[in-house]
Design a protein around this motif. Structure first.
Motif, mmCIF file in Angstrom:
data_model
loop_
_atom_site.group_PDB
_atom_site.id
_atom_site.type_symbol
_atom_site.label_atom_id
_atom_site.label_comp_id
_atom_site.label_asym_id
_atom_site.label_seq_id
_atom_site.Cartn_x
_atom_site.Cartn_y
_atom_site.Cartn_z
ATOM 1 N N MET A 1 0.824 -1.218 0.000
ATOM 2 C CA MET A 1 0.000 0.000 0.000
ATOM 3 C C MET A 1 0.859 1.269 0.000
ATOM 4 N N TYR A 304 -11.749 2.587 -1.714
ATOM 5 C CA TYR A 304 -12.323 1.317 -2.183
ATOM 6 C C TYR A 304 -11.978 0.171 -1.231
ATOM 7 N N THR A 305 -10.757 0.211 -0.723
ATOM 8 C CA THR A 305 -10.296 -0.885 0.135
ATOM 9 C C THR A 305 -11.086 -0.939 1.442
ATOM 10 N N ASP A 308 -14.591 -2.515 0.196
ATOM 11 C CA ASP A 308 -14.513 -3.824 -0.463
ATOM 12 C C ASP A 308 -13.170 -4.458 -0.122
ATOM 13 N N PRO A 309 -13.162 -5.359 0.845
ATOM 14 C CA PRO A 309 -11.891 -5.941 1.308
ATOM 15 C C PRO A 309 -11.176 -6.753 0.229
ATOM 16 N N ARG A 310 -11.904 -7.079 -0.858
ATOM 17 C CA ARG A 310 -11.237 -7.847 -1.923
ATOM 18 C C ARG A 310 -10.233 -6.986 -2.695
ATOM 19 N N ILE A 311 -10.411 -5.670 -2.620
ATOM 20 C CA ILE A 311 -9.507 -4.778 -3.368
ATOM 21 C C ILE A 311 -8.243 -4.546 -2.541
ATOM 22 N N ARG A 312 -7.115 -4.825 -3.162
ATOM 23 C CA ARG A 312 -5.809 -4.637 -2.495
ATOM 24 C C ARG A 312 -4.843 -3.970 -3.460
ATOM 25 N N TYR A 313 -3.965 -3.132 -2.946
ATOM 26 C CA TYR A 313 -2.947 -2.502 -3.806
ATOM 27 C C TYR A 313 -1.561 -2.984 -3.416
#
Lengths: 313, 534
Positions: A1, A304-305, A308-313
C-alpha cells in the motif's frame, strides 16, 4: 500500500509538471497582453511597451519559463501582475470561501443523493421513485446559474430570508457564514444530488436483484438491514467513484456558483485572472487544481479498500 | 422499511426547524450600516496608480484618495482645489501657485510644493497635456514649502485646462512616491484626498474599503462637479466587486448595496419598476462610440473607402443595438461630441441622409475595392461593441464587402490592434471602441483626435492639414478663436475621415432612493463626497 501511494504521488508531480508546462505555453501563445490591459483602453503603444519592459515580459519565453520554474521549486508561485501581491497570498485569501462551499455542497450532495437513491431503489416503479427520477432529471439538466437566480429571487429578493450574495468568513461567526452559503450550496448541490441519486439507485437496483438479497429477505432481515447493511455496502464502489468524480467536477461548478453568488473564491480569482491575462495566478491555480484532481482520485482509490476488502494494492 | 408515527413526528419536527431557520437568520441579511456606503463600480480595481493606467476604475480610486491642484466644475471649467491662490505674470510666461492651508497626507505629513512639483513631472511623462506643458516649460520649481512656479518659454493660455482635462488623473502624491518613473507603480495608496484607502481591509477581486479622512479640510465653496468643497458625509465606502450584473441588481433590490454602476440597459426596466430604486444620469455626456479603421492597409488606406464608411453608417440603427433605450442614445456628428463647447455642424452633410448604402457602394468602387478581406475585431465580452461589430459586418456584406469577424475577448483585441500589417499577417481592418463625450472637447489630449499617422493612436490616420490646425489649438487665446479653429479642424477631419462615430450613449447609474447628494458631472469618475444615506 505504501509503495502504491508513493508511486501515485510521484505520478501526481509528473502530471502537475506537464500541466504547468502546457499552461505556460498555451497562455503565451493565446492572444492577449497583460501590459495592454493594465495600461487601460486609451493608452498609447509607447506606454504599453514601457510597462511590458518594466514587467520583464519582453524576455525570451525560455527565460521567463525558467524563472517561473525556479520560483515554484523555491516555494514562490510568483506575484500577481495586477494586484502586485504574492499569488500564494491571494490564493490563501480565496481558499476558505471555496473550501467552505465545496465541503458543504459535498456533504449535502452525498447525504441527500445517496438517501434519495436508496429510497428510489427501494420503492422502484412507485410514486416516490418516479418523483425522485423526475427530480433527478431536473436537477441534472437545469444549469447552476438558473437555479441560482431562482433561489435568489425567492429567498433573497421576495422574502429577504437570506442574503443575495457575498461571503462572511467563519471567524465572523457561524451564523453569517452559514447564511451566506445556504443558497450557493443548494444551487451547486442540486445537480450533484441528482447525479449521485441516479447512480445510487442504479447500483442499488442491481444489488437488490442478487440472490443473496432474496436469501436475506427469506431469512427475515428487516428492510433497513437489507438496504443499508447488505445492499448499500455492495453497491458502494460505483457510488464512491461517482462521489469522487463529482468532487472533481465541482471545481468547475464552483466557478459559476461563485460568480452568481459573488463569492470571492478560487473560481472567481481564476476567471478574473484569465480576463486580465494575469499569468502567474492562472498557472498556479491550474497546477494546484491538477494536483487536487490527482489527490481526489487517489483518495477514492484508497477508499475502495475500506468498503470492499477484496480490493488490495 | 416502515416508519412509525414517532419517526414521522421527528422528521416533521426536523423539517419544520429547517424551514424556519431562514427567518431566524433574517436579521443577519439586513441592510448595511447607515454610515457605510456600499457601491458596485463598473470594473474591477486592479491597478492603483492613476499614472500607470487610464482605466476609469483607477481614476475613481484616485479621485477618492488623491487631491488635484485644480478641479473641473460642472461647467467643465478649471477651479482651484489644492491651490489657494495663483497668479500669472504680466508677460504670461510664469504661473505661480500657492497651496491652501490644511493640506495633509494620509500619513500625517504636510503637503509641500516639492510634492506637487514631483507629481506634475510624473504625470507629464504620460499625459498628452502634461507633455505639452513640459515641452513649453523652461522650469518647474518650488519657491517655498507652499509655493511653486511653472515658468514657460512662451505663453500657454491653456495651461490650467491642460491640468484638468486629462487622460491620466493628475494626482498629487508624496514626493517619495512621485519620483518613481511613470512605468513603476506606486506601492502605497497615500494621498491627501477626502478618503483614505484602508489597506488592511483590501480584498483584491472582492472588495475595497475607503474610510473618511477625518483630517481633510474641504474648501468653503459648495461642491460643484469635482470642484468646491469635498465634504464627506459617510464614515466608510465599500466597493464590492460583483462581476455578474444580475446578481448586482438583486443585491441592490435587497438593499445589500446602495449604488450600482455599469448596469446593462436591458435591466433598466427592473430598476424603473422598483419603488425603492431609481436610475440617475451622473455623466450626461456619456460615451461616444467610435469605429477605428486601419488607415495603413487596404481598403481603408484609401480616403474614398473611409468616406464610404461615413455614408454607410446609420447611427440610429447602431444606437438601437448599443443603447437599450432611445432616451439614452443620441446621434453625434461633430468630432467634438455633443453639446460641448466646440461642437459644431461643419461638414456634416454626409449625415443628412442617414445610412446611404448606395453612396457607400459607389465610394468603395471609386476607391478601387477589389474584394480585399475586411477583418472586424469583435470583442465578445463587451456586449455593446460586439453587437455593433455584428451589425457593421452585416451592413458591409450587404454592399458586397468581403467581411470577416474576428471574435476574441477585449484582451485579445487590444493585443491584435497593435499589428499594423495586412490582415493576412494577423492585422486588422476595423475595431470599435469608445471614449467619453467630454474628452472630445480636448483635441490635445484626446487620442481619437490626432492624425499624425503611425505616431498616433490605433488606426493611424494621417492628415497634415488637420495636424497643422491642431497644432494651433494650444496657442489660440480666446474661446471664440478656438471655436472657429474647431470648425476648420472638423471640416478637415470629415474630409479625410479619420474615424467614424457610431453614436453617443448615456449610461445611468442605479441607486437606492435613500442615497442622495450624488454629484453630476460629465465624467466617468464617480465622486463619493457629498453623498449621504437617509
Amino acid at each position: 500500500m505504501g509503495i502504491y501511494i508513493l508511486r501515485r504521488m510521484i505520478s501526481a508531480i509528473a502530471v502537475m509538471a506537464m500541466v504547468g508546462f502546457f499552461i505556460f505555453l498555451l497562455l503565451r501563445l493565446a492572444p492577449g497582453d497583460p501590459a495592454a490591459i493594465i495600461a487601460g483602453p486609451t493608452a498609447t503603444e509607447e506606454m504599453i511597451a514601457a510597462i511590458r519592459e518594466s514587467m520583464g515580459m519582453n524576455d525570451p519565453m525560455p527565460i521567463q519559463f525558467m524563472r517561473w520554474v525556479r520560483g515554484i521549486l523555491g516555494g514562490d508561485f510568483g506575484t500577481s501582475i495586477f494586484a502586485g501581491r504574492p499569488v500564494l497570498e491571494l490564493m490563501a485569501q480565496r481558499l476558505e470561501p471555496t473550501l467552505s462551499l465545496s465541503i458543504l455542497t459535498m456533504i449535502l450532495s452525498v447525504t441527500a443523493g445517496v438517501s434519495f437513491g436508496i429510497l428510489a431503489a427501494w420503492r422502484t416503479g412507485g410514486l416516490v421513485d418516479r418523483l425522485l427520477t423526475a427530480f433527478s432529471a431536473l436537477g441534472y439538466s437545469i444549469p447552476v446559474f438558473v437555479i441560482g437566480y431562482f433561489l435568489i429571487y425567492f429567498f433573497a429578493i421576495r422574502t429577504h430570508w437570506l442574503p443575495v450574495q457575498g461571503y462572511k468568513p467563519i471567524e465572523g461567526g457561524l451564523g453569517p457564514w452559514f447564511t451566506h452559503l445556504i443558497l450557493p450550496t443548494l444551487a451547486l448541490g442540486l445537480g450533484f444530488i441528482a447525479f449521485i441519486a441516479r447512480v445510487t439507485r442504479a447500483s442499488m437496483l442491481e444489488v437488490l436483484s442478487e440472490d443473496y438479497m432474496r436469501t436475506a429477505a427469506a431469512k427475515g432481515a428487516s428492510s433497513y438491514a437489507m438496504l443499508v447493511h447488505h445492499a448499500l455496502k455492495n453497491a458502494g464502489v460505483p457510488i464512491l467513484t461517482v462521489i469522487g468524480i463529482s468532487f472533481a467536477y465541482m471545481i468547475g461548478g464552483v466557478v459559476l456558483t461563485e460568480t452568481v453568488f459573488n463569492i470571492p473564491g478560487i473560481g472567481r480569482l481564476v476567471v478574473d485572472a484569465i480576463n486580465n491575462r494575469d499569468y502567474p495566478i492562472i498557472q498556479s491555480v491550474l497546477i494546484l487544481t491538477s494536483g487536487l484532481y490527482v489527490l481526489i482520485n487517489l483518495t477514492v482509490d484508497l477508499a475502495y479498500t475500506l468498503i470492499d476488502p477484496r480490493i488490495r494494492y | 422499511m416502515n416508519f412509525s408515527r414517532r419517526e414521522l413526528f421527528k422528521v416533521g419536527l426536523a423539517a419544520g426547524t429547517a424551514f424556519s431557520m431562514p427567518s431566524i437568520l433574517r436579521a443577519q441579511a439586513g441592510p448595511a450600516d447607515a454610515r457605510t456606503l456600499r457601491m458596485v463600480m463598473s470594473g474591477d480595481l486592479s491597478v492603483f496608480d492613476p499614472i500607470f493606467t487610464t482605466a476609469d476604475i483607477t481614476g475613481c480610486h484616485a479621485l477618492a484618495i488623491y487631491d488635484t491642484l485644480f478641479s473641473l466644475d460642472s461647467k467643465l471649467r478649471p477651479q482651484p482645489q489644492m491651490v489657494g491662490k495663483w497668479d500669472l505674470s504680466d508677460d504670461k510666461r510664469t504661473y505661480t501657485f500657492e497651496l491652501r492651508d490644511g493640506l495633509i497626507w494620509h500619513d500625517g505629513t504636510l503637503v509641500t510644493a516639492a510634492d506637487c512639483v514631483a507629481s506634475i513631472r510624473r504625470w507629464a511623462q504620460v499625459d498628452s497635456g502634461g507633455k505639452l506643458i513640459m515641452e513649453r516649460a523652461r522650469d518647474i520649481s518650488k519657491k517655498d514649502d507652499k509655493t511653486f512656479t511653472i515658468a514657460l518659454k512662451e505663453p500657454l493660455g491653456l495651461l490650467l485646462d491642460l491640468l484638468v482635462q486629462t487622460e491620466y488623473y493628475p494626482a498629487m502624491m508624496r514626493e517619495k512616491d512621485a519620483v518613481r518613473p511613470a512605468t513603476d507603480q506606486v506601492t502605497e495608496n497615500i494621498g491627501s484626498g477626502p478618503f483614505k484607502f484602508n489597506a488592511a481591509l483590501a480584498k483584491p477581486g472582492a472588495s475595497f474599503t475607503y474610510d473618511r479622512n477625518e483630517n481633510y479640510v474641504p474648501r468653503r465653496e459648495p461642491a460643484d462637479g469635482f470642484a468646491g468643497g469635498k465634504v464627506v458625509k459617510v464614515d466608510r465606502a465599500i466597493w464590492d466587486n460583483i462581476a455578474d450584473s444580475q446578481t448586482a441588481l438583486a443585491a441592490l433590490q435587497a438593499g445589500e448595496i446602495d449604488f450600482l454602476q455599469g448596469l446593462p440597459g436591458d435591466l433598466y426596466p427592473v430598476i424603473e419598476s422598483d419603488p425603492n430604486l431609481t436610475l440617475q444620469i451622473l455623466n450626461s455626456g456619456g460615451y461616444v462610440q467610435c469605429l477605428r479603421m486601419n488607415c495603413l492597409q487596404k481598403p481603408f488606406d484609401n480616403v474614398k473607402a473611409r468616406q464610404a464608411m461615413l455614408h454607410l453608417i446609420d447611427q440610429e440603427a447602431f444606437l438601437r443595438v448599443t443603447a437599450s433605450d432611445p432616451k439614452f442614445g443620441h446621434v453625434v456628428t461633430s468630432i467634438f461630441g455633443n453639446d460641448g463647447p466646440y461642437s459644431n455642424d461643419e461638414n456634416t452633410g454626409w449625415h443628412k441622409k442617414g445610412g446611404d448604402p448606395e453612396m457607400a457602394k459607389q465610394l468603395f468602387r471609386e476607391a478601387g475595392y477589389a474584394g480585399e478581406k475586411v477583418v472586424i475585431l469583435q470583442p465578445t465580452n463587451i456586449a455593446s461593441f460586439s453587437n455593433a461589430s455584428q451589425l457593421l459586418a452585416d451592413s458591409l456584406r450587404k454592399i458586397g464587402i468581403n467581411v470577416e469577424l474576428a471574435p476574441s475577448d477585449w484582451g485579445g483585441l487590444i493585443q491584435r490592434r497593435v499589428n499594423k500589417g495586412p490582415v493576412e499577417s494577423g492585422g486588422w481592418s476595423i475595431f470599435i471602441t469608445d471614449d467619453t463625450n467630454v474628452s472630445l472637447s480636448s483635441p490635445i489630449s484626446q487620442i481619437f483626435l490626432s492624425a499624425n499617422g503611425e505616431e498616433g493612436w490605433y488606426g493611424w490616420p494621417k492628415s497634415e492639414e488637420y495636424e497643422s490646425l491642431r497644432a494651433q489649438w494650444a496657442d489660440t487665446e480666446t474661446f471664440e478663436e478656438r471655436q472657429a479653429l474647431a470648425r476648420k479642424m472638423q471640416r478637415a477631419w470629415w474630409d479625410f475621415a479619420g474615424d467614424v462615430y457610431l453614436g453617443q450613449i448615456v449610461a445611468p447609474i442605479a441607486r437606492r432612493k435613500t442615497l442622495t447628494g450624488m454629484i453630476e458631472i460629465q465624467s466617468n469618475l464617480v465622486p463619493m463626497w457629498n453623498i449621504q444615506r437617509d
